[in-house]
Write an enzyme that holds these catalytic residues in place. Sequence first.
Site, short mmCIF file in Angstrom:
data_model
loop_
_atom_site.label_atom_id
_atom_site.label_comp_id
_atom_site.label_asym_id
_atom_site.label_seq_id
_atom_site.Cartn_x
_atom_site.Cartn_y
_atom_site.Cartn_z
N TRP A 225 -12.19 -3.12 6.22
CA TRP A 225 -11.16 -3.02 7.09
C TRP A 225 -11.12 -1.73 8.06
O TRP A 225 -10.65 -1.81 9.15
CB TRP A 225 -9.66 -2.75 6.29
CG TRP A 225 -9.75 -3.98 5.42
CD1 TRP A 225 -9.82 -4.19 4.03
CD2 TRP A 225 -9.22 -5.42 5.92
NE1 TRP A 225 -9.53 -5.58 3.81
CE2 TRP A 225 -9.46 -6.25 4.93
CE3 TRP A 225 -9.07 -5.96 7.09
CZ2 TRP A 225 -9.04 -7.65 5.13
CZ3 TRP A 225 -8.71 -7.42 7.39
CH2 TRP A 225 -8.64 -8.32 6.29
N ASP B 183 -4.19 3.65 7.04
CA ASP B 183 -3.93 2.32 6.74
C ASP B 183 -3.72 2.14 5.21
O ASP B 183 -4.65 2.30 4.46
CB ASP B 183 -5.28 1.39 7.04
CG ASP B 183 -4.91 -0.19 6.52
OD1 ASP B 183 -4.21 -0.33 5.85
OD2 ASP B 183 -6.02 -0.83 6.88
N LYS C 20 0.98 -7.03 -0.39
CA LYS C 20 0.37 -6.29 -1.48
C LYS C 20 1.44 -5.83 -2.65
O LYS C 20 1.74 -6.29 -3.60
CB LYS C 20 -1.05 -5.54 -1.70
CG LYS C 20 -2.18 -6.38 -0.88
CD LYS C 20 -2.36 -5.76 0.52
CE LYS C 20 -3.76 -6.28 0.97
NZ LYS C 20 -4.33 -7.36 1.15
N1 PMP Z 1 -6.15 -3.19 5.94
C1 PMP Z 1 -6.39 -3.41 4.39
C2 PMP Z 1 -6.64 -2.13 3.73
C3 PMP Z 1 -6.17 -4.54 3.76
O1 PMP Z 1 -6.33 -4.89 2.75
C4 PMP Z 1 -5.86 -5.74 4.72
C5 PMP Z 1 -5.76 -7.12 4.19
N2 PMP Z 1 -6.21 -7.56 3.03
C6 PMP Z 1 -5.87 -5.52 6.12
C7 PMP Z 1 -5.78 -4.23 6.53
C8 PMP Z 1 -5.31 -6.67 6.92
O2 PMP Z 1 -4.12 -7.01 6.87
P1 PMP Z 1 -3.33 -8.34 7.62
O3 PMP Z 1 -3.85 -9.44 7.09
O4 PMP Z 1 -1.98 -7.91 7.26
O5 PMP Z 1 -3.64 -8.13 9.13
#
Ligand code: PMP
Length: 362
Positions: free
Chosen positions: A103, A174, A198
């Site tokens: 991510w 994040d 989550k």
């Molecule tokens: N950052 C982290 C740490 C994540 O775990 C996730 C999704 N699993 C995301 C960003 C992306 O999130 P989204 O699907 O809401 O765009």
Amino acid sequence: MSTPTYNFNAGPAALPKEVLAQAQEELLNFQGTGMSVMELSHRSAAYDQVHQKASALLRELMDIPENYDVLFLQGGASLQFSMVPMNFLPAGGTADYVITGAWAQKALKEAKLFGKPHIAATTEASNFAHIPTEEELQLSDDPAYVHVTSNNTIFGTQWTSFPETLQKAPLVCDMSSDILSRPIDVSSFSLIYAGAQKNLGPSGITVVIKRKDWKAVNSSIPTMLSYETHAKTDSLYNTPPTFAIYMLSLVLQRVKDIGGVKVVEAENNRKAQLLYQTISESNGFYTPHAAAGSESKMNVTFRLPDEDTTKVFLAKAKDSGFSGLAGHRSVGGCRASIYNAVPYDSVEALASFMKDFRKNQA
Ligand code: PMP
């Protein structure tokens, strides 16, 4: 196919049963309005109460200072990867990114569209098995901000604390996969973002907590992608995801009812400890992906001796009612996501299943 009883999904993930029951009860007639909360105008007094309640509860539970905005946005955490540099990275300027997983890499990719981000540390060489030490962090001279990922959902690592060094510039975090799982000091961050799916509620809403005096450096930002737009309108510039915000308000009320974030943290510690102990007492049958000291209390990643045994483990687990235990396709192995709403009982059931499986393999 058996009905899954134990939800270890990585996100969207388990929601508190009580919250789902309340949503069900109110689904057709929200608080005497004669209609579903989904059918209310986002400008109505009845919806406004929901909106304000969600924001007030988040402020209370996370102890968010007055000088921060709480925003409810769309586009997931992934859109924040773009909005952060679009607003705060001057053209050709530098921001520091700490690369602790997939991510963070995606966040970095977006920053490259706006400026020249600097990699302050990367743990890719260890397949993202650890969180960088303070010595590993090499910040640039004058970054516009520093970006970190508090919990690495895919690899199962987590910052236990955020070193002073990161405070060199506005700190952006994040927090998608561990927000509200433990008390944090909001004032040490300039911007926190988290997709809700989550710990906070269903997908479709992204929470942003932003220091009010941190202003965009770029002009010509599309209206919907400017934090200012949403801050000025209390996240009601356009139609917000009203049902998702309603679900968020119920989840937050539930956290408050059970005693707040400290109580949630204690329970999360208990759950994580049980699984890591099960792994460490398995005589090497289960091996953790995360290095000692970097283990996530939200996503427990582990391997079995080989691929075939892993396949059997996952198939048997599925038959026994465990859902979501396959590791992310980029890592393999297994992952148990034990977010706030996963009950201790489910984790106990998994620990006991893991012990039995190992015994039966011997
Ligand atoms: N950052 C982290 C740490 C994540 O775990 C996730 C999704 N699993 C995301 C960003 C992306 O999130 P989204 O699907 O809401 O765009």
